[in-house]
Design a protein around this motif. Structure first.
Motif, mmCIF file in Angstrom:
data_model
loop_
_atom_site.group_PDB
_atom_site.id
_atom_site.type_symbol
_atom_site.label_atom_id
_atom_site.label_comp_id
_atom_site.label_asym_id
_atom_site.label_seq_id
_atom_site.Cartn_x
_atom_site.Cartn_y
_atom_site.Cartn_z
ATOM 1 N N VAL A 254 0.096 -7.706 -11.972
ATOM 2 C CA VAL A 254 -0.482 -7.902 -13.302
ATOM 3 C C VAL A 254 0.540 -7.618 -14.394
ATOM 4 O O VAL A 254 0.204 -7.575 -15.570
ATOM 5 C CB VAL A 254 -1.722 -6.998 -13.505
ATOM 6 C CG1 VAL A 254 -2.817 -7.399 -12.545
ATOM 7 C CG2 VAL A 254 -1.367 -5.527 -13.324
ATOM 8 N N VAL B 220 0.846 -1.192 0.000
ATOM 9 C CA VAL B 220 0.000 0.000 0.000
ATOM 10 C C VAL B 220 0.880 1.239 0.000
ATOM 11 O O VAL B 220 1.810 1.369 0.800
ATOM 12 C CB VAL B 220 -0.930 0.004 1.224
ATOM 13 C CG1 VAL B 220 -1.642 1.348 1.356
ATOM 14 C CG2 VAL B 220 -1.947 -1.115 1.111
ATOM 15 N N THR C 103 -0.170 -4.828 -6.033
ATOM 16 C CA THR C 103 -1.260 -5.129 -6.951
ATOM 17 C C THR C 103 -0.925 -4.672 -8.352
ATOM 18 O O THR C 103 -1.214 -5.365 -9.336
ATOM 19 C CB THR C 103 -2.543 -4.424 -6.467
ATOM 20 O OG1 THR C 103 -2.812 -4.838 -5.133
ATOM 21 C CG2 THR C 103 -3.714 -4.772 -7.363
ATOM 22 N N TYR C 104 -0.284 -3.531 -8.441
ATOM 23 C CA TYR C 104 0.115 -3.006 -9.751
ATOM 24 C C TYR C 104 1.103 -3.948 -10.427
ATOM 25 O O TYR C 104 0.987 -4.259 -11.616
ATOM 26 C CB TYR C 104 0.726 -1.626 -9.565
ATOM 27 C CG TYR C 104 1.443 -1.088 -10.780
ATOM 28 C CD1 TYR C 104 0.743 -0.629 -11.893
ATOM 29 C CD2 TYR C 104 2.827 -1.033 -10.812
ATOM 30 C CE1 TYR C 104 1.396 -0.137 -12.999
ATOM 31 C CE2 TYR C 104 3.499 -0.541 -11.926
ATOM 32 C CZ TYR C 104 2.779 -0.095 -13.018
ATOM 33 O OH TYR C 104 3.433 0.386 -14.112
ATOM 34 N N THR D 252 -1.241 4.120 -8.486
ATOM 35 C CA THR D 252 -1.866 2.932 -7.926
ATOM 36 C C THR D 252 -1.934 3.079 -6.424
ATOM 37 O O THR D 252 -1.156 3.826 -5.816
ATOM 38 C CB THR D 252 -1.072 1.659 -8.295
ATOM 39 O OG1 THR D 252 -1.732 0.530 -7.716
ATOM 40 C CG2 THR D 252 0.349 1.718 -7.770
ATOM 41 N N PHE D 253 -2.868 2.391 -5.875
ATOM 42 C CA PHE D 253 -2.974 2.397 -4.419
ATOM 43 C C PHE D 253 -1.996 1.403 -3.823
ATOM 44 O O PHE D 253 -1.484 1.593 -2.732
ATOM 45 C CB PHE D 253 -4.411 2.027 -4.016
ATOM 46 C CG PHE D 253 -4.593 1.850 -2.532
ATOM 47 C CD1 PHE D 253 -4.624 2.954 -1.691
ATOM 48 C CD2 PHE D 253 -4.728 0.592 -1.976
ATOM 49 C CE1 PHE D 253 -4.785 2.798 -0.324
ATOM 50 C CE2 PHE D 253 -4.888 0.423 -0.620
ATOM 51 C CZ PHE D 253 -4.924 1.534 0.222
ATOM 52 N N ASN D 254 -1.757 0.358 -4.561
ATOM 53 C CA ASN D 254 -0.935 -0.708 -4.028
ATOM 54 C C ASN D 254 0.068 -1.142 -5.094
ATOM 55 O O ASN D 254 -0.317 -1.657 -6.140
ATOM 56 C CB ASN D 254 -1.826 -1.887 -3.618
ATOM 57 C CG ASN D 254 -1.060 -2.922 -2.826
ATOM 58 O OD1 ASN D 254 0.085 -3.219 -3.122
ATOM 59 N ND2 ASN D 254 -1.707 -3.466 -1.804
#
Lengths: 620, 847
Positions: free
Chosen positions: B222, B200, B218-219, B213-215
């Motif tokens: 992908v 985060v 997560t970015y 991005t928030f995280n």
């Protein structure tokens, strides 16, 4: 042979496309009225649901204004209660809207991750205050866009206060004294305070605020709280101030049983019309004949009260593989617009809210002036729900207050009982008793028709009526396939039914009946486009036509025509048919809505959607 | 046509293309590998570069955090070192904020009240939580909304709002030190993130175009990650790494480098991410790479263009040459086709039109269009109009049996459209096995057919000729054996009858007649042989015509008298008697004609022999017509022409007993023709025949005409002759004959001896030399030449007479040319010997 196979494949493909097309357009369903707004076939349609006290009309209108190629259909999904959470059923049954708005706590993290899209990498994420995002994050990812933060405080009728010379109370005791005085000064004509106890969180907010300084603020209190929710502390020896406050409210007549079922809408209307002096409410501007003021919740300790800061809503995108490219784009545009100051201001409207989108000015700045002292003192608190990883609280202050009110328990007994069994631990909740079983999913319209049938069958009337798809005294619920328990029955109860109201059998002429159908009982101009769902009739209905032109054909269930001058018996809940259309109330039936429905379900054991062709919907 | 040439051309083009493509691919591969290596090295260089930058930032942040901790401890130390009242505290923390450059300082008491640098005192949840956590954890760090709060519990006597100070927190805006970082090194495209351990983002320093991005986790999840430092390629690897790591993000929107490093704090661990577009980082290094890539590209493109141009040049040159060759071939082919007797066609059963038909088809087969078709009934051909012609009928009748495999050859097909009608043969065979294409060839065989017909006729004629020869040989065998029979047997009889002179004379006379007959027969055969070999030559000598005719008549006289025939000779019409010509051949012809007349005229018949000299338009030439007419058996009309053919003898029963070689008239005709005249015959069976010889002869005047008769009876007594003869028999005969006429004979056995004898003789010793021709040492010609070229007084004058079996005119001529003066043929006839000897001696003036 090849040609035949090709033909068959084409037919199958066409059927599949046709089916998917039908599924993609629930607002054109045969037995459902998704919206009373005419859907423009040339526009991309997205659906946005709201649950609880969330107002999206301003946001949607502003979005549609900027995106004329998109039409937003707003859906009301009933909020439910501790035992039943309708949004989960909407999600699990694949009928959730594109965007779902909920207040915090409705869905557990697992459900959110299963049914909602991960928005962490969306470009509009950076528009939000990082702390707000972190508060809504689940395992470091964003599934919810934080709505605005709102402030709950005590609203009062400044005109009445000035008129009666009432002073704004600084402490809880002063508040109690004021309430007594208001009752005395107005001979009970004006209710001093209605806590909206029907919703447990509303009374909880007030009770925590009243006792925050004494029981929850400060290092020691917070240390106790953190230890308690981790099972390291007891209520006894610490929580007593809350129960003292409850006892004071009870003892001074500020709480009564009616408040636990009082319509929030009615409450609001009565506050606006000067029948209630104070209400605890999220701060917003109210325009009317009176001037209203805002004060922090007075506290049992200290002279500076507290205000409650909380998030008004969360916006999530429901996963849907079948969503078209255009619909996905429209959804993205909607969220992107929401994430702009313009979208936030449209969403906040006249409410006093603080946006989490950077660069958005706060709404209701002048209101804040009256709360500045509390805010400056740091007297802004977040609601403590006494839940943790262990589970959720097995007690509620509001519930205990009702028990004390009813004389069922003393404060000490309530505390002792809570300490004895403080948490409903995860995976240990006993299942509720299933009273009946739905053999299939009902639409909202079918649920309304089921209730209308229940009205008619219970009363033996010729016709049963209930407004469909209407929050005010109508039905918003849909019954999903499976067991039905008391929690579901509670959520099936139409909101805003007047206290003490009952099921009634009315006598109406044919003319009155037709007029009543074209002028359903609504709470506001905005709601009036709705329709009555019915029992004992057979109608052709155009939901998107203007009011008065929606019923294209009305006949009795056997097909015989309605005779204008003939009297018919009509079953409806009291207050759901306008008085001018009633010749006579023939009979009232004892029991709450839940009582009637419960009896009906138990008697039936198994219920099915009433798909008897009573209504033919015309969409053109 | 040379059909292999296009295949070789195609192969050449394909081979050139293949080589060019292969070279381009190889060069491209090499340069691609080179460029990839550049890029790989650049990536690793860039990774090192970024790791270094990241490490510097990490150290900077860690130092900042440590500084903040020290600041917090300094403030805590200040708070515990003395007593404070509210104002002192506010003043103290403000000074501390300014000195230590922190965003805010919070001082909290044990009740959860706090003050900050703004001086606002409040009791709030934040302050309460600070103190609570300070109690719980001691010093701790929290990060909320891009701020780091460093909290240290305070054990102080100093109070705030009546309660002891419990904790002090300094609040630092992360951006306050992130902003100091210079991330403009990459044109402001770099993005710097501080994240929690779960990815985060707690603070970011980005540019407007950066993907936010928030995280970060997560970015990155992908994206496709490639580790450029130690460690794996997964996001988990990044977050678990305790060392700075650099990865390359393969992103369709542009690759990026992401450098990550853990930031050590005394509280919650945070992580630093530094993300920069690959193209920006690599730009400097890419300069070289781009230069090399550009150079590579330039070389590849240049090479490719050159290769293509070279190919096009070669291709066009070859194509021009090929086209020219093709045109030449086509022209040649058309020329050949136009001038050959063979027409070509290519048929495809799939096509409704013939693929090709040569232009000479109409000339050869009488049709300019022919289509080969195959039906259930078999192969057939049709013309454009579908008209059934006789030729087509012939073809299709033969084609119906053809199965499409192997070669079909028709028989002779008559082309009625040609004038005169011609013949052709059709060949048909599939181009490939049993394919659908057929080559058709129509060959004009008219000449062949005519030749075959001619051969057939010739064979018939040859058979006839062969039969004639067989017949001739049979006759010859008979004719030769008959006199030989007489000679052989009569010679035996003569030897046996030595004591009987009469009988002996009778026998010898018979032998002599048979020998003459045999000699005559041999002469005829030799004459015919010379005629057929084209070696007949005509002599030109002056002679008296009447004298020659008289000699002929004298020679025939015994014969017609013996048959009691009436012989009438009329030479009155001869105006010019002296002529030049071949006296011998003319007399031979006339004797032959008269002899035939005698032979084929019955006894008592009449024979007329006349010579008429007609007017001649040719200056100096006389036109003479010699006619021999009889009233004999005559000749059938159909036999008149055949009569002059060699080796033919009229098969007439009427003359079964007549002797002859069958060559006489043929020789006569040849001789007359050789002399420029004509021999014709008019005859009627049982009426008689009339043979006429017409010829021109040169007229002469005042020329000496030799008269054998005048010297016929001369003797040569006392004269000496040198006889040069190698054959002992001939030597003896010649010696006997010469001695009989009076010569003394000296003999030499070969040419060399003969020449030596003469040259060594005394002048005037020899009067004449008789020289054989075919001899050892020196032949007659050589010996004569030696004599003539010798130093002997008579070398130039001594008469030399050839005495040889070479009796033809050219032999005589050659003898004269060799320097000889006369010629006597073998067998030597005494009268001829005497006459010739007389002649040469008289010429020499020796008589």
């Amino acid at each position: 042979m090849k040609r035949i196979l090709t033909l068959v494949m084409c037919v199958i493909l066409a059927l599949l496309v046709g089916c998917s097309a039908n599924e993609a357009k629930p607002w054109l369903a045969d037995n459902e009225i998704f919206t009373y707004d005419r859907v423009d076939k040339d526009k991309t349609v997205i659906t946005v649901s709201r649950t609880g006290n969330i107002f999206l009309d301003g946001l949607c209108d502003a979005f549609e204004l900027k995106n004329p190629d998109v039409q937003v259909i707003l859906l009301d999904i009933t909020g439910g209660n501790n035992g039943y959470n309708p949004p989960i059923d909407w999600l699990k049954n694949g009928c959730a809207p594109d965007i779902m708005t909920l207040t915090t706590g409705y869905l557990d993290d697992g459900t959110v991750k299963e049914y909602f899209e991960n928005l962490s990498n969306k470009p509009y994420i950076s528009a939000y205050d990082n702390a707000a995002l972190e508060r809504t994050a689940i395992d470091g990812d964003i599934y919810w866009l934080p709505g605005t933060s709102k402030i709950d405080a005590m609203m009062y009728n400044k005109t009445l206060f000035e008129q009666y010379g009432w002073s704004v109370p600084k402490t809880f005791d002063e508040f109690v004294a004021l309430c007594v005085k208001i009752t005395e000064d107005t001979d009970g004509e004006i209710v001093p305070w209605n806590p909206n106890a029907k919703y447990s969180d509303e009374l909880l907010k007030a009770l925590e605020a009243f006792t925050y300084e004494e029981a929850f603020a400060g290092v020691d209190n917070r240390e106790w709280y953190y230890k308690f929710i981790n099972g390291e502390e007891k209520l006894t020896g610490h929580i007593e101030p809350v129960y003292v406050a409850i006892e004071k409210l009870v003892n001074n007549g500020l709480l009564n049983e009616d408040f636990y079922s009082y319509s929030a809408t009615t409450r609001g209307k009565e506050f606006e019309t000067g029948k209630i002096a104070m209400i605890n409410h999220s701060v917003s501007k109210i325009n009317g004949d009176y001037e209203f003021g805002y004060m922090p919740f007075p506290t049992t300790q200290g002279e500076v009260g507290y205000v409650l800061g909380e998030y008004s809503s969360l916006f999530g995108v429901v996963k849907d593989e079948a969503r078209s490219k255009e619909e996905k784009d429209a959804v993205e545009r909607f969220l992107a617009f929401l994430s702009t100051p313009e979208g936030q201001l449209a969403y906040m409207g006249d409410s006093l809210m603080v946006s989490n989108v950077k660069g958005t000015p706060s709404g209701g700045g002048d209101i804040l002036l009256e709360l500045n002292e509390a805010i400056d003192k740091g007297h802004t608190f977040a609601l403590l729900k006494f839940t943790s990883e262990l589970g959720k609280a097995n007690f509620s202050f509001g519930g205990d207050a009702l028990k004390i009110l009813k004389g069922e328990r003393t404060a000490e007994e309530c505390i002792a009982a809570a300490d004895a069994d403080p948490f409903v631990f995860k995976d240990s909740e006993p299942p509720l008793e299933v009273l009946a079983t739905a053999t299939d999913d009902f639409t909202i319209l079918e649920t309304s028709e089921f209730i209308a049938d229940m009205y008619r069958e219970t009363t033996g009337a010729d016709i049963g009526l209930i407004t469909d798809h209407l929050a005010y005294r109508g039905n918003l619920m849909r019954i999903f396939k499976g067991g039905i328990n008391d929690s579901i029955i509670t959520t099936l109860k139409p909101r805003s039914l007047a206290n003490g109201s009952t099921l009634v059998k009315l006598s109406m002429t044919g003319r009155q009946l037709l007029d009543a159908l074209n002028a359903p009982m609504t709470n506001s101009e905005a709601d009036k486009e709705c329709l009555y769902a019915f029992s004992g009739l057979k109608c052709k209905v155009a939901p998107w036509n203007k009011l008065g032109e929606k019923y294209l054909l009305v006949a009795l269930a056997d097909g015989s025509a309605i005779e204008p001058d003939k009297l018919y018996t009509v079953a409806a809940w009291e207050g759901t048919v306008r008085d001018e259309f009633i010749t006579e109330t023939l009979q009232a039936y004892e029991g709450t809505f839940e009582d009637v429905l419960r009896a009906k379900l138990i008697a039936a054991g198994e219920i099915t959607p009433p798909r008897d062709g009573r209504i033919e919907l015309v969409w053109e | 046509m040379n059909i292999a040439a296009p295949k070789r051309e195609n192969f050449f083009i394909i081979a050139i293309l293949a080589v060019i493509i292969a070279v381009i691919i190889l060069v491209s591969f090499l340069f691609s590998t080179l460029v990839n290596n550049y890029k790989k090295n650049i990536a690793y260089e860039s990774a090192d570069h970024l790791a270094e930058i990241n490490s510097q930032i990490k150290l900077y942040i860690e130092e900042k955090i440590e500084n903040d901790w020290r600041t917090a401890y300094s403030i805590e130390n200040g708070l515990t070192s003395r007593e404070f009242n509210y104002e002192n505290i506010i003043s103290f923390i403000n000074r501390a904020r300014d000195i230590w450059h922190v965003s805010n300082v919070l001082v909290c008491n044990e009740q959860g009240y706090c003050v900050d640098t703004q001086g606002a005192a409040s009791r709030n949840d934040v302050a309460s939580d600070i103190v609570y956590n300070a109690r719980l954890y001691g010093e701790y760090m929290s990060i909320v909304n891009s701020t780091i709060t460093y909290t240290i519990p305070v054990d102080s006597k100093a109070e705030l709002d009546g309660s002891p100070i419990a904790a002090v927190s300094i609040v630092q805006e992360i951006s306050s030190f992130l902003d100091n970082m210079n991330i403009s090194a990459f044109d402001g495209t770099a993005c710097l993130y501080l994240t929690r351990e779960n990815g985060v983002v707690i603070s970011r320093l980005t540019n407007p175009s950066a993907t936010d991005t928030f995280n970060i986790a997560t970015y990155l999840k992908v994206k496709e990650l490639v580790s450029l430092t130690e460690g794996g390629n997964s996001v988990e690897d990044i977050f678990s790494s305790q060392e700075p790591v650099v990865h390359l993000i393969n992103d369709p929107q542009g690759n990026k480098y992401v450098a990550s490093a853990p930031i050590k704090t005394r509280g919650e661990n945070i992580r630093l991410f530094y993300i920069v577009p690959e193209k920006i980082v690599n730009r400097t290094m890419d300069g070289f790479s781009e230069y090399m890539t550009g150079l590579s590209l330039f070389i590849i493109i240049s090479f490719s263009l050159l290769a293509i141009l070279a190919f096009l040049y070669i291709y066009r040159a070859r194509k021009r040459r090929f086209d020219k060759d093709l045109a030449t071939r086509e022209k040649l082919f058309n020329l050949l086709v136009a001038n050959t007797r063979t027409a070509f066609a290519l048929f495809s059963l799939k096509s409704k039109e013939p693929v090709y038909i040569s232009s000479n088809a109409e000339r050869i087969i009488g049709e300019s269009y022919m289509l080969l078709e195959k039906t259930d009934e078999g192969f057939s051909m049709r013309n454009k109009e579908g008209v059934r012609t006789e030729s087509l009928e012939q073809i299709n009748e033969q084609l119906s049996a053809y199965n499409g495999k192997g070669e079909f050859i028709s028989g002779f097909i008559r082309n009625e459209a040609a004038t005169p009608p011609s013949y052709y043969v059709i060949h048909l065979y599939p181009v490939e096995g049993d394919g659908d294409e057929f080559v058709g060839i129509a060959q004009d065989v008219t000449t062949t057919r005519e030749r075959e017909e001619a051969v057939k006729s010739a064979l018939i004629l040859a058979d006839d000729a062969n039969a004639a020869k067989t017949r001739f040989l049979s006759n010859m065998s008979h004719d030769i054996r008959t006199p030989m029979n007489a000679i052989v047997n009569m010679t035996d009889f003569a030897i046996e009858s030595l004591g009987e002179p009469v009988k002996q004379m009778e026998y010898l006379s018979t032998i002599r007649e048979s020998s003459k007959h045999l000699l005559h027969l041999i002469n005829d055969i030799l004459d015919m042989s010379r005629i057929e070999s084209g070696r007949t030559s005509v002599a030109a000598e002056s002679f008296g015509l009447r004298a020659m005719l008289a000699e002929v008549c004298d020679m025939l006289c015994p014969l017609y008298e013996a048959r009691a025939q009436r012989f009438i000779a009329d030479f009155s019409a001869i105006r010019n008697d002296n002529v030049r010509g071949d006296r011998l051949k003319l007399s031979q012809v006339l004797i032959n004609l008269l002899n035939n007349a005698v032979k084929f005229t019955p006894a008592g018949g009449e024979i007329k022999f006349s010579v008429v000299q007609a007017e001649s338009l040719r200056q100096g030439m006389g036109s003479y017509c010699f006619t021999v007419k009889d009233n004999g058996i005559g000749i059938a009309k159909e036999d008149i022409e055949r009569m002059f053919e060699p080796f033919s003898r009229v098969d007439d029963k009427r003359v079964g007993g007549v002797e002859g070689t069958g060559l006489g008239l043929s020789i006569c005709k040849s001789f007359v023709n050789a002399m420029g005249g004509t021999l014709s015959c008019k005859s009627e069976a049982n009426v008689g025949s009339e043979f006429t010889v017409e010829l021109f002869m040169e007229l002469t005047e005042n020329e000496r005409v030799e008269h054998l008769a005048s010297v016929r009876d001369e003797r040569f007594d006392g004269r000496c002759a040198l006889l040069v003869e190698d054959n002992a028999v001939n030597q003896a005969i010649a010696r006997k004959l010469l001695e009989r006429i009076g010569f003394m004979v000296d003999v030499a056995c070969d040419g060399g001896e003969g020449a030596s004898k003469f040259l060594s003789s005394k002048p005037g010793y020899y009067d004449v030399v008789f020289m054989d021709i075919q001899m050892p040492i020196l032949d007659g010609y050589q010996a004569t030449a030696k004599i003539r070229s010798g130093a002997h007084a008579q070398s130039g004058t001594i008469p030399i007479v050839a005495m040889t079996a070479n009796v033809f005119a050219e032999d005589v001529e050659r003898s004269r040319a060799a320097g000889m003066n006369g010629h006597i043929g073998k067998p030597i006839m005494l009268n001829e010997l005497m006459a010739e000897t007389n002649r040469v001696l008289s010429l020499e003036g020796r008589l």
